[in-house]
Design an enzyme around this catalytic site. Structure first.
Site, PDB file in Angstrom:
ATOM      1  N   GLU A 185    -101.958  -0.360  16.236  1.00  0.00           N
ATOM      2  CA  GLU A 185    -103.188   0.663  16.929  1.00  0.00           C
ATOM      3  C   GLU A 185    -104.178  -1.527  16.947  1.00  0.00           C
ATOM      4  O   GLU A 185    -105.197  -1.413  17.170  1.00  0.00           O
ATOM      5  CB  GLU A 185    -103.829   1.036  16.301  1.00  0.00           C
ATOM      6  CG  GLU A 185    -103.037   2.668  16.418  1.00  0.00           C
ATOM      7  CD  GLU A 185    -102.547   3.125  17.126  1.00  0.00           C
ATOM      8  OE1 GLU A 185    -102.467   2.444  18.506  1.00  0.00           O
ATOM      9  OE2 GLU A 185    -101.453   3.899  17.073  1.00  0.00           O
ATOM     10  N   ASP A 323     -97.417  -2.963  25.050  1.00  0.00           N
ATOM     11  CA  ASP A 323     -96.078  -1.834  24.603  1.00  0.00           C
ATOM     12  C   ASP A 323     -94.819  -2.126  25.438  1.00  0.00           C
ATOM     13  O   ASP A 323     -94.984  -2.226  27.051  1.00  0.00           O
ATOM     14  CB  ASP A 323     -96.834  -0.665  24.464  1.00  0.00           C
ATOM     15  CG  ASP A 323     -97.579  -0.317  23.674  1.00  0.00           C
ATOM     16  OD1 ASP A 323     -98.043  -0.642  23.017  1.00  0.00           O
ATOM     17  OD2 ASP A 323     -98.507   0.986  24.361  1.00  0.00           O
TER      18      ASP A 323
END
Length: 495
Positions: A185, A323
């Site tokens: 994260e 991502d």
């Protein structure tokens, strides 16, 4: 052709991650999530990188692969599951031939390619492929802590253990230990760089606001030699942001609209507020034109950004990070766009390299103090520590407390203690809180956090009472390891 690197340096970072999904449901989340991402993102992105390697290109991009994802991509159960899934994809394409012949033909070709690619290159898992990409230097590999925990909320002892376990796992899979990590994260708490240095980590990624937007160079953190790189949001958000980005173009294939009898996706985006029933059929030619247009636009954006940075700072570095699952899974045309950009940037005078290459080229300034931060909403910790997930936060604190109170010492490895630690790590995955806060399969996420915490508590009780050394204790640990079995080298005594 403009001079190689005359405009500045560009680093693309792809973060590949899914939580442990094997043996934990299938649809709509669970193994289906893994197999879709594998078929539509991992297969084509790895194929692209392999072709670049065959061309002799080096330092094309920085590839983060979390240990928990790598474990699934090597797992025999998951490999069999994907093979079945790919075969079913081809059958679904055949079944759509009567009503949707054009869609069926496209999906047949795509599923046939995926099956051939898997059967030819992937049947022994991801690690052999990944090792070849690392050894050829086409990518720099980023590792990370085991099971992808939100590190700032971990006890320092457990944080160090999770990181060490994750790095050890990667080294066993590919033969070398990553020098860089993708911090889960992009989360940071002051002082974490000391733990990174102790583990041999030399660089990591934060979000741009963590560096107050000063992302034009890597920065040493505090009084350490560990370098952080900040994601350039001005460039990164051109592709995908919380609200806009290329994948929303009307010509691209719509992710959310299904032909329900076949499960295939027949429509293009058409418009943001267009009802699924009114979306137009997907047109590959229109999508290909959009890919070319958006690749050209991205190159122009990168060049303009580099020129601006060079004027202000005398040097120019852009780090864009996403991502991996965006490319192919969420954005069907993403892999084609990725290849177009990585081929066009050098032609425009941009040096394309990795974070390692940026350090070697001198794109490091220092030092900097980083505030508590993440790449979540608001760039703080509330996604993982806010009131919506107070139950998960409390449960995680209890798991940590109980785990750190256990006596895990002993002359030999204890399979019950090892599985207890493994379940604890899985319960502490950052994914569960993220999914709850974002209301994305929140019930599944809460279930997963609780089931692993309950399994940990069961095994911890066996350890405390001495019943873990009995036959029943070993049987229970073996039973759980068959479904929750990543990180086979994990030795509880090292905690």
């Amino acid at each position: 052709m403009t001079g190689q690197g005359s405009e500045g340096t560009f680093c693309l970072v792809l973060h590949s991650h899914l939580p442990w999904l094997a043996h934990h449901g299938a649809w709509p989340v669970g193994e289906e999530w893994l197999y879709q991402a594998w078929a539509h993102s991992y297969l084509p992105v790895v194929d692209l990188l392999r072709r670049f390697a065959d061309e002799g290109r080096e330092d094309v991009l920085t590839l983060g692969v979390t240990p928990v994802l790598a474990a699934q991509l090597d797992d025999p159960y998951c490999l069999r599951g994907l093979h079945d899934w790919l075969g079913n994809w081809q059958l679904r394409a055949h079944g759509a031939a009567r009503g949707l012949p054009d869609l069926a033909a496209r999906e047949h070709r795509a599923s046939r390619w995926a099956l051939e690619e898997f059967e030819t290159r992937w049947r022994h898992g991801f690690s052999p492929l990944l090792r070849s990409l690392v050894d050829s230097r086409v990518v720099e590999l980023l590792g990370g802590p085991a099971a992808h925990p939100f590190q700032p909320l971990l006890d320092e002892r457990l944080r160090a253990f999770a990181l060490r376990t994750g790095l050890d796992d990667t080294q066993r899979r590919i033969g070398t230990r990553p020098e860089g990590i993708w911090a889960p994260e992009c989360a940071y708490a002051p002082g974490m760089e000391a733990g990174y240095a102790a583990a041999g980590v030399r660089r990591f990624v934060v979000d741009g606001p963590s560096l107050r937007g000063q992302t034009w160079a890597g920065r040493t953190v505090g009084d350490s030699d560990v370098v952080c790189f900040g994601r350039d949001l001005e460039v990164s958000y051109r592709v995908w942001s919380p609200k806009v980005g290329y994948p929303g173009d009307p010509a691209y294939r719509d992710f959310h609209t299904y032909d329900h009898p076949s499960g295939l996706k027949p429509s293009r985006v058409t418009g943001v507020h267009v009802d699924p029933r009114d979306k137009k059929p997907y047109d590959p030619d229109l999508a290909a034109a959009a890919v070319r247009r958006h690749a050209e636009d991205f190159v122009d954006v990168v060049v303009a950004r580099l020129r601006s940075l060079r004027e202000r700072h005398g040097r120019a570095l852009v780090v864009a990070a996403y991502d991996t699952e965006l490319y192919g899974h969420w954005w069907h045309e993403g892999p084609a766009w990725l290849e177009a950009v990585l081929r066009a940037l050098p032609e425009a005078g941009v040096r394309v390299t990795t974070l390692r290459g940026a350090v070697e080229a001198g794109h490091v300034a220092g030092p900097v103090e980083i505030p508590p931060s993440s790449w979540g909403a608001g760039k703080d910790w509330h996604t993982w520590h806010g009131p919506q997930v107070s139950d998960i936060v409390h449960g995680n604190a209890e798991v940590q407390r109980e785990l750190l109170e256990l006596d895990l010492s002993g002359p030999v490895r204890d399979p019950v203690a090892d599985q207890a630690v493994r379940e604890a790590l899985l319960s502490l995955s950052s994914d569960w809180a993220f999914m709850v806060t974002k209301d994305s399969a929140a019930d599944y996420a809460r279930y997963r956090a609780k089931v692993h915490a309950d399994r940990f508590a069961e095994l911890a009780a066996l350890c405390r009472t001495g019943r873990g050394s009995t036959g029943r204790g070993h049987e229970r640990a073996a039973e759980l390891r068959r479904v929750d079995g990543p990180f086979g080298h994990l030795d509880a005594r090292s905690l």
